[in-house]
Scaffold this motif. Structure first.
Motif, PDB file in Angstrom:
ATOM      1  N   LEU A 243     -38.479 -22.265 -55.734  1.00  0.00           N
ATOM      2  CA  LEU A 243     -38.897 -23.076 -56.790  1.00  0.00           C
ATOM      3  C   LEU A 243     -37.789 -23.617 -57.530  1.00  0.00           C
ATOM      4  O   LEU A 243     -37.827 -24.353 -58.321  1.00  0.00           O
ATOM      5  N   LEU A 244     -36.590 -22.924 -57.535  1.00  0.00           N
ATOM      6  CA  LEU A 244     -35.277 -23.071 -58.162  1.00  0.00           C
ATOM      7  C   LEU A 244     -33.944 -23.245 -57.231  1.00  0.00           C
ATOM      8  O   LEU A 244     -33.986 -22.592 -56.174  1.00  0.00           O
ATOM      9  N   GLU A 245     -33.154 -23.986 -57.582  1.00  0.00           N
ATOM     10  CA  GLU A 245     -31.892 -24.128 -56.866  1.00  0.00           C
ATOM     11  C   GLU A 245     -31.105 -22.865 -57.205  1.00  0.00           C
ATOM     12  O   GLU A 245     -31.154 -22.071 -58.092  1.00  0.00           O
ATOM     13  N   PRO A 246     -30.275 -22.587 -56.064  1.00  0.00           N
ATOM     14  CA  PRO A 246     -29.367 -21.221 -56.032  1.00  0.00           C
ATOM     15  C   PRO A 246     -28.816 -21.059 -57.472  1.00  0.00           C
ATOM     16  O   PRO A 246     -28.863 -19.752 -58.015  1.00  0.00           O
ATOM     17  N   ASP A 247     -28.297 -22.030 -58.099  1.00  0.00           N
ATOM     18  CA  ASP A 247     -27.473 -21.809 -59.113  1.00  0.00           C
ATOM     19  C   ASP A 247     -28.400 -21.499 -60.508  1.00  0.00           C
ATOM     20  O   ASP A 247     -28.179 -20.515 -61.132  1.00  0.00           O
ATOM     21  N   LEU A 248     -29.568 -22.091 -60.664  1.00  0.00           N
ATOM     22  CA  LEU A 248     -30.387 -21.381 -61.541  1.00  0.00           C
ATOM     23  C   LEU A 248     -30.902 -20.222 -61.531  1.00  0.00           C
ATOM     24  O   LEU A 248     -31.135 -19.423 -62.258  1.00  0.00           O
ATOM     25  N   ALA A 249     -31.486 -19.905 -60.158  1.00  0.00           N
ATOM     26  CA  ALA A 249     -31.921 -18.562 -59.813  1.00  0.00           C
ATOM     27  C   ALA A 249     -30.817 -17.707 -59.857  1.00  0.00           C
ATOM     28  O   ALA A 249     -31.302 -16.392 -60.199  1.00  0.00           O
ATOM     29  N   SER A 250     -29.700 -17.941 -59.896  1.00  0.00           N
ATOM     30  CA  SER A 250     -28.762 -16.702 -60.350  1.00  0.00           C
ATOM     31  C   SER A 250     -28.245 -16.744 -61.825  1.00  0.00           C
ATOM     32  O   SER A 250     -27.831 -15.754 -62.169  1.00  0.00           O
ATOM     33  N   GLY A 251     -28.790 -17.641 -62.552  1.00  0.00           N
ATOM     34  CA  GLY A 251     -28.765 -17.506 -64.209  1.00  0.00           C
ATOM     35  C   GLY A 251     -27.653 -18.305 -64.384  1.00  0.00           C
ATOM     36  O   GLY A 251     -27.355 -17.975 -65.752  1.00  0.00           O
ATOM     37  N   ILE A 252     -26.786 -19.271 -63.754  1.00  0.00           N
ATOM     38  CA  ILE A 252     -25.812 -19.954 -64.376  1.00  0.00           C
ATOM     39  C   ILE A 252     -25.565 -21.417 -63.870  1.00  0.00           C
ATOM     40  O   ILE A 252     -25.781 -21.650 -62.615  1.00  0.00           O
ATOM     41  N   ARG A 253     -25.500 -22.181 -64.452  1.00  0.00           N
ATOM     42  CA  ARG A 253     -25.350 -23.683 -64.443  1.00  0.00           C
ATOM     43  C   ARG A 253     -24.691 -24.402 -65.374  1.00  0.00           C
ATOM     44  O   ARG A 253     -24.896 -24.024 -66.457  1.00  0.00           O
TER      45      ARG A 253
END
Length: 317
Positions: A243-253
């Motif tokens: 449901l989220l791109e990898p960067d948002l899922a990692s908590g950093i963008r």
């Protein structure tokens, strides 16, 4: 075709505005040279080789390699720029928006001709003869669309290099010194509005993903990582919902860190509550404000280092 967005043109620095004024005939078009049987290539002089390597790095948007082309002072500042600012700087050297694949065209001389191929088009960069005086060197560079054989799209600039500990480093573009510490503050200020807007958009995307997860699995995700994409070939599931791109899922963008907290310790069903915060990685450089989405879905911002549950400023639409 060489891609150059209005933003890129606007941020090209006064040096790039001097491109059109830096006249000078080149040895001949890269296309003509590529179609000529090339004599054995001569080894370029040290400044030419250094500039060639810098343009290769700018084409591929290799931040590590490009940093090696900078003076120690500029390299230190480059390392502390936001990732998007580092990429924007490299784009200015090749006038292409996407990472490309660099290659050398045959010329039979010690004056390299570089081709930078990207999915959106290609550019050719011809390095002219170096004028070397003690620890300074100046080299003309012509940038043109790869398909342009008439030179109509050609942009010319004089690039300066300085010898630093026996290595040649980028010193100037046009008549403007490449002084990253002096420019970093201006670039940060110009970028902060867009990074802050991206942070707000990121909070909204996270909230939408959490609600979608809740509807699918009847509970809240344990962490943002649960909202990320599944491994290649695997189906989406509660541990990787896609449901989220990898960067948002990692908590950093884009210079912001995102923090997700379940309120009250209850993650089951519709009554479960959560909060999400976005905080600049470096206050004053990647953003001026932190942002906070409360348990009722209200979005707020604060001009100080905030935390989940901290005080907030008036509501942001």
């Amino acid at each position: 075709m060489v891609q150059s967005t209005p933003l890129l043109r606007a941020a090209i620095l006064p040096a790039m505005l001097l491109f059109a004024c830096t006249a000078g005939a080149q040895e001949g078009s890269s296309a003509a040279q590529a179609n000529t049987a090339a004599a054995p290539a001569k080894a370029p002089d040290a400044p030419t080789a250094a500039l060639r390597d810098a343009l290769f790095a700018a084409c591929s948007q290799s931040q590590q390699s490009f940093s090696k082309a900078l003076t120690a002072r500029n390299a230190d500042t480059f390392a502390h720029l936001t990732p998007s600012a580092r990429v924007a700087l490299m784009k200015r050297f090749v006038l292409l928006n996407e990472p490309g694949k660099p290659s050398l065209l045959p010329t039979g001389s010690d004056r390299p001709s570089i081709r930078c191929d990207t999915p959106a088009g290609a550019a050719e960069l011809q390095i002219g003869g170096a004028e070397i005086s003690d620890n300074l060197a100046f080299l003309p560079v012509e940038v043109r669309e790869a398909t342009d054989t008439s030179g109509a799209s050609a942009i010319r600039v004089q690039m300066g290099l300085v010898r630093e500990k026996n290595d040649w480093k980028l010193l100037s573009v046009g008549l403007v010194l490449l002084d990253l510490p002096a420019l970093a503050f201006e670039w940060d200020a110009a970028e902060m509005e867009s990074t802050e807007r991206a942070a707000i958009d990121g909070l909204k995307k996270i909230a939408e993903a959490i609600e979608s997860y809740r509807r699918t699995y009847s509970r809240l995700p344990e962490s943002l990582a649960k909202l990320g994409p599944p491994p290649r070939g695997a189906a989406a599931g509660p541990d990787a919902a896609g449901l989220l791109e990898p960067d948002l899922a990692s908590g950093i963008r884009t210079g912001y860190k995102f923090r997700y907290v379940i309120s009250g310790g209850n993650s089951l069903g519709a009554p479960a509550k959560y909060e999400v915060a976005a905080t600049p990685e470096t206050y004053g450089r990647t953003g001026r404000r932190s942002f906070f989405r409360d348990t009722n879905g209200g979005l707020h911002g604060a001009d100080r280092q905030g935390a989940v549950g901290g005080g907030v400023d008036p509501h942001i639409e």
